[in-house]
Design an enzyme around this catalytic site. Structure first.
Site, short mmCIF file in Angstrom:
data_model
loop_
_atom_site.label_atom_id
_atom_site.label_comp_id
_atom_site.label_asym_id
_atom_site.label_seq_id
_atom_site.Cartn_x
_atom_site.Cartn_y
_atom_site.Cartn_z
N SER A 35 0.97 -1.12 -0.03
CA SER A 35 -0.35 -0.18 0.06
C SER A 35 0.59 1.37 -0.28
O SER A 35 2.24 1.24 0.19
CB SER A 35 -1.45 -0.34 1.19
OG SER A 35 -1.80 0.82 1.03
N GLU A 59 -8.22 -3.21 -7.78
CA GLU A 59 -8.38 -2.55 -5.84
C GLU A 59 -7.83 -1.16 -5.38
O GLU A 59 -6.91 -1.82 -4.15
CB GLU A 59 -7.86 -4.01 -5.00
CG GLU A 59 -8.78 -5.32 -5.61
CD GLU A 59 -8.41 -6.47 -4.69
OE1 GLU A 59 -8.57 -7.77 -4.80
OE2 GLU A 59 -7.19 -6.27 -4.52
N PRO A 60 -8.24 -0.12 -5.86
CA PRO A 60 -8.15 0.46 -5.22
C PRO A 60 -8.65 1.25 -3.96
O PRO A 60 -9.45 1.37 -4.25
CB PRO A 60 -7.79 2.06 -6.33
CG PRO A 60 -8.53 1.59 -7.11
CD PRO A 60 -8.95 0.11 -7.03
N GLY A 61 -7.50 1.30 -2.53
CA GLY A 61 -8.89 1.76 -1.58
C GLY A 61 -8.74 3.66 -1.30
O GLY A 61 -8.64 4.10 -1.46
N ARG A 62 -7.45 3.53 -1.04
CA ARG A 62 -6.69 4.53 -0.90
C ARG A 62 -7.04 5.55 -1.87
O ARG A 62 -6.78 7.40 -1.18
CB ARG A 62 -5.10 4.45 -0.53
CG ARG A 62 -4.22 6.04 0.17
CD ARG A 62 -2.80 5.71 0.73
NE ARG A 62 -2.14 4.96 1.02
CZ ARG A 62 -2.18 4.51 2.57
NH1 ARG A 62 -2.30 5.03 3.11
NH2 ARG A 62 -1.68 2.82 2.82
N CYS A 91 -3.33 10.17 26.70
CA CYS A 91 -2.46 9.92 28.23
C CYS A 91 -1.10 8.95 27.25
O CYS A 91 -1.07 7.69 27.26
CB CYS A 91 -3.28 8.95 28.82
SG CYS A 91 -3.20 10.69 30.01
N GLY A 99 -3.17 -0.23 -4.19
CA GLY A 99 -2.30 0.06 -3.27
C GLY A 99 -2.00 1.21 -3.79
O GLY A 99 0.00 1.92 -3.83
N1 LLP Z 1 -6.81 -4.93 -1.85
C1 LLP Z 1 -5.97 -5.90 -0.96
C2 LLP Z 1 -5.91 -6.85 -0.62
C3 LLP Z 1 -5.48 -5.20 0.20
O1 LLP Z 1 -5.04 -5.79 1.00
C4 LLP Z 1 -5.25 -3.79 0.30
C5 LLP Z 1 -5.39 -3.01 1.20
C6 LLP Z 1 -6.28 -2.96 -0.24
C7 LLP Z 1 -6.38 -4.05 -1.90
C8 LLP Z 1 -6.44 -1.67 -1.03
O2 LLP Z 1 -4.56 -0.98 -0.72
P1 LLP Z 1 -5.05 0.63 -1.01
O3 LLP Z 1 -5.31 0.30 -2.64
O4 LLP Z 1 -5.89 1.33 0.58
O5 LLP Z 1 -2.93 0.81 -0.32
N2 LLP Z 1 -3.94 0.22 7.37
C9 LLP Z 1 -2.61 0.75 6.13
C10 LLP Z 1 -2.76 0.37 4.94
C11 LLP Z 1 -3.38 -1.33 5.02
C12 LLP Z 1 -3.45 -1.73 3.69
C13 LLP Z 1 -4.57 -2.36 4.04
N3 LLP Z 1 -4.95 -3.30 2.45
C14 LLP Z 1 -2.20 2.15 5.71
O6 LLP Z 1 -3.04 3.64 6.71
O7 LLP Z 1 -1.19 2.80 5.08
#
Ligand code: LLP
Length: 435
Positions: A209, A289-292, A364, A247
Site C-alpha cells: 500500500s 482494487e484501489p482503496g486509498r 494519555c 496500493g
Molecule cells: N487489496 C487488498 C488485497 C488489500 O489488502 C488492500 C489493502 C487493498 C486492496 C487496498 O490498498 P490501497 O489501495 O488502499 O493501498 N492501514 C494501512 C494500509 C493497509 C492496507 C491493507 N490492504 C495504512 O493506513 O497505510
C-alpha cells in the site's frame, strides 16, 4: 492533497461551506468528506481501467477497508464499480448499501466458516482464496448451497515493494497468499482443481500500500502472467482473470507525488499485452482494487485547538506543543507507520511569524503525535481550527475508542450542503457495551 472542492483563501471552505460553520454545526473533531471528489476518483479509476484494457477490462473493486459506511456503499453502487471486502462486517455494510453481491470480492487470510458460508449463499461474485484450509471450507460451503463458487488464488509474487514494512504484502515472509517461488501456489492449484464446486477463474496479487512507483506493479503483473502460462502449459486451458490489487499511492505532503490512474493503467496495459504476447496467451480480464487512491484525498479532518504549551528542551531550545481535540484514536497512522501529514489553520488567516510546532492529540501517551514538526502561525490559540488533508483512507476506518474518546463523525459535503453520514459516537454508545 486536498479534495477538489476545498478552497483555501482566507478561511478554509469546502463546496462553499466554511470550516467555522462546519465546526459550529457538527462540532470537532470531524471527518469532512467531499462526495463529488470521491465519486470523481472512483469514476476516474474505472475509466482508466476501461480505456487501458478495453474489452479486457475487468472490475474496479473499491477496497472497503480504506473507509466504508452504508452511504459510501450506495455511492459505489451508483458509480457502478465493485467492492473488495475482507470481513463479515464489511460484507454487511456493502449489502446494506445495496451493492450487487455479484460485484463483491471477498478477501481475508482467516475467513471464518460462517463468513464463507454467508458469502457463498448470498452469491458473492468472487472469493479470493488465501490458504489450503480455505479451499476445503469453500468447497464444502458451495456443495452445501448447491453452487459453484468463483474464486481467485491470492499469490505472493516475491516483491519487496517500496513502502513501510507493515504495509508491504508480496515478499516471501508474509501471512498472505501462496508463494509462487516456494511451490505453495502450485500446490493450491492442484487442490482447487479437485473441487467440482469451485471454479478457479485466475490469480490475484496485492503487493502493498502507498506505493508510488509503477515498476513494482509491472513486475507483479509479469510474474502472474508467467504463472498463467505455466498453468496453460500444464492443463491446456487458460484462466480468464487477473486481479492486480490496489496500493496506488497518494500525496500527503506538499511536493509529494501521487499515481495518476490513466498513467498507471496505461503502463500496466503495456506490460500485460507484452507479456501475454511473449507466452502466446490471450489477454485475461484485468481487475484492480484501489482503496486509498479513491477515498484518501476526499476527506480532511477538522480539529479544534485546546491547549498551547511551550516546553524548554535540554539544549535550551523551545518546543511549542499544540494539542487538538483528537489524536491517535482517529489517526493512528503516524504512530503505526510513521506516516506524515500536514495541517493548516482553517478558521482564519494569520500574518504572525511561523513557529516550529508539534501537533499532538489528547491521549494519555507520549507517542500521540500527529505531526512531529510543522511550521504554524505563532498566534494559534485555543479555539482555533486546524485541518489535516488526505485523512480519508485508514483514518476513520482504523479509529479506536482509546481513553474512551468517542469516534468522530463523517460529514459529507455536496453542492453547498453538509450532512452526517456516520454520526459521532457518544459516551452512551461506549457505556452501552458494558454489562
Ligand atoms: N487489496 C487488498 C488485497 C488489500 O489488502 C488492500 C489493502 C487493498 C486492496 C487496498 O490498498 P490501497 O489501495 O488502499 O493501498 N492501514 C494501512 C494500509 C493497509 C492496507 C491493507 N490492504 C495504512 O493506513 O497505510
Amino acid at each position: 492533497m486536498w479534495s477538489s472542492n476545498v478552497a483555501i483563501q482566507g478561511e478554509l471552505s469546502i463546496a462553499g461551506i466554511t470550516a467555522s460553520d462546519l465546526a459550529q454545526e457538527f462540532a470537532t473533531p470531524a471527518f469532512i468528506m467531499d462526495e463529488v471528489d470521491f465519486r470523481a476518483r472512483a469514476t476516474a479509476w474505472d475509466r482508466a481501467l476501461q480505456s487501458a484494457f478495453g474489452q479486457n477490462a475487468g472490475t474496479v473493486y473499491y477496497a472497503a477497508k480504506a473507509f466504508i459506511c452504508t452511504e459510501v456503499a450506495r455511492w459505489i453502487s451508483d458509480v457502478g464499480i465493485g467492492i473488495d471486502v475482507c470481513s463479515g462486517g464489511e460484507l454487511a455494510v456493502a449489502l446494506a448499501g445495496g451493492i450487487d453481491p455479484g460485484k463483491i470480492e471477498f478477501h481475508g487470510n482467516n475467513k471464518s466458516v460462517d463468513e464463507i458460508q454467508r458469502a457463498v449463499s448470498i452469491g458473492v461474485g468472487t472469493i479470493v482464496i488465501d490458504s489450503l484450509i480455505e479451499i476445503e471450507r469453500i468447497g464444502a460451503a458451495a456443495t452445501k448451497s448447491g453452487k459453484v463458487q468463483r474464486v481467485l488464488l491470492r499469490l505472493t509474487p516475491g516483491i519487496q515493494a517500496h513502502t513501510h514494512e507493515s504495509i508491504a504484502t508480496a515478499h516471501e515472509d508474509v501471512k498472505f497468499g501462496f508463494s509462487i517461488a516456494s511451490g505453495a501456489a502450485w500446490k493450491a492449484i492442484e487442490e482447487v482443481r479437485k473441487h467440482a464446486s469451485i471454479d478457479l477463474r485466475g490469480f490475484h496479487a496485492h503487493i502493498g500500500s502507498q506505493i508510488l512507483d509503477t515498476d513494482s506493479f509491472e513486475i507483479s503483473a509479469e510474474r502472474l502472467i508467467a504463472f498463467l502460462a505455466k498453468y496453460r502449459d500444464t492443463f491446456d486451458s487458460q484462466l480468464a482473470e487477473l486481479d492486480l490489487g490496489g496500493g496506488y499511492g497518494i500525496h500527503y505532503l506538499p511536493g509529494d507525488e501521487e499515481l495518476i490512474p490513466s498513467v498507471v493503467m496505461a503502463a500496466l496495459a503495456i506490460t500485460v499485452s507484452t507479456n501475454c504476447a511473449r507466452y502466446n496467451l490471450e489477454i485475461p480480464k484485468i481487475s484492480i482494487e484501489p482503496g486509498r487512491a479513491i477515498v484518501g484525498p476526499s476527506m480532511f479532518t477538522l480539529y479544534e485547538v485546546g491547549t498551547v504549551k511551550d516546553v524548554t528542551l535540554e539544549n535550551g531550545d523551545n518546543r511549542r506543543y499544540i494539542s487538538i481535540d483528537g489524536g491517535m484514536s482517529e489517526n493512528i497512522r503516524p504512530a503505526l507507520y510513521a506516516a506524515e501529514y500536514t495541517a493548516i489553520l482553517a478558521n482564519r488567516t494569520s500574518i504572525a511569524p511561523l513557529l516550529s510546532s508539534r501537533l499532538v492529540g489528547k491521549h494519555c501517551e507520549t507517542g500521540d503525535i500527529l505531526i512531529r514538526d510543522i511550521a504554524l502561525a505563532s498566534d494559534i490559540a485555543p479555539g482555533d481550527l486546524l485541518a489535516t488533508p488526505a485523512t480519508g483512507a485508514y483514518g476513520r476506518s482504523m479509529a479506536s475508542n482509546y481513553n474512551h474518546v468517542p469516534r468522530p463523525p463523517v460529514i459529507a459535503v455536496n453542492n453547498g450542503k453538509a450532512r452526517v453520514i456516520v454520526r459521532r459516537e457518544s459516551e452512551a454508545d461506549l457505556l452501552g457495551l458494558d454489562i
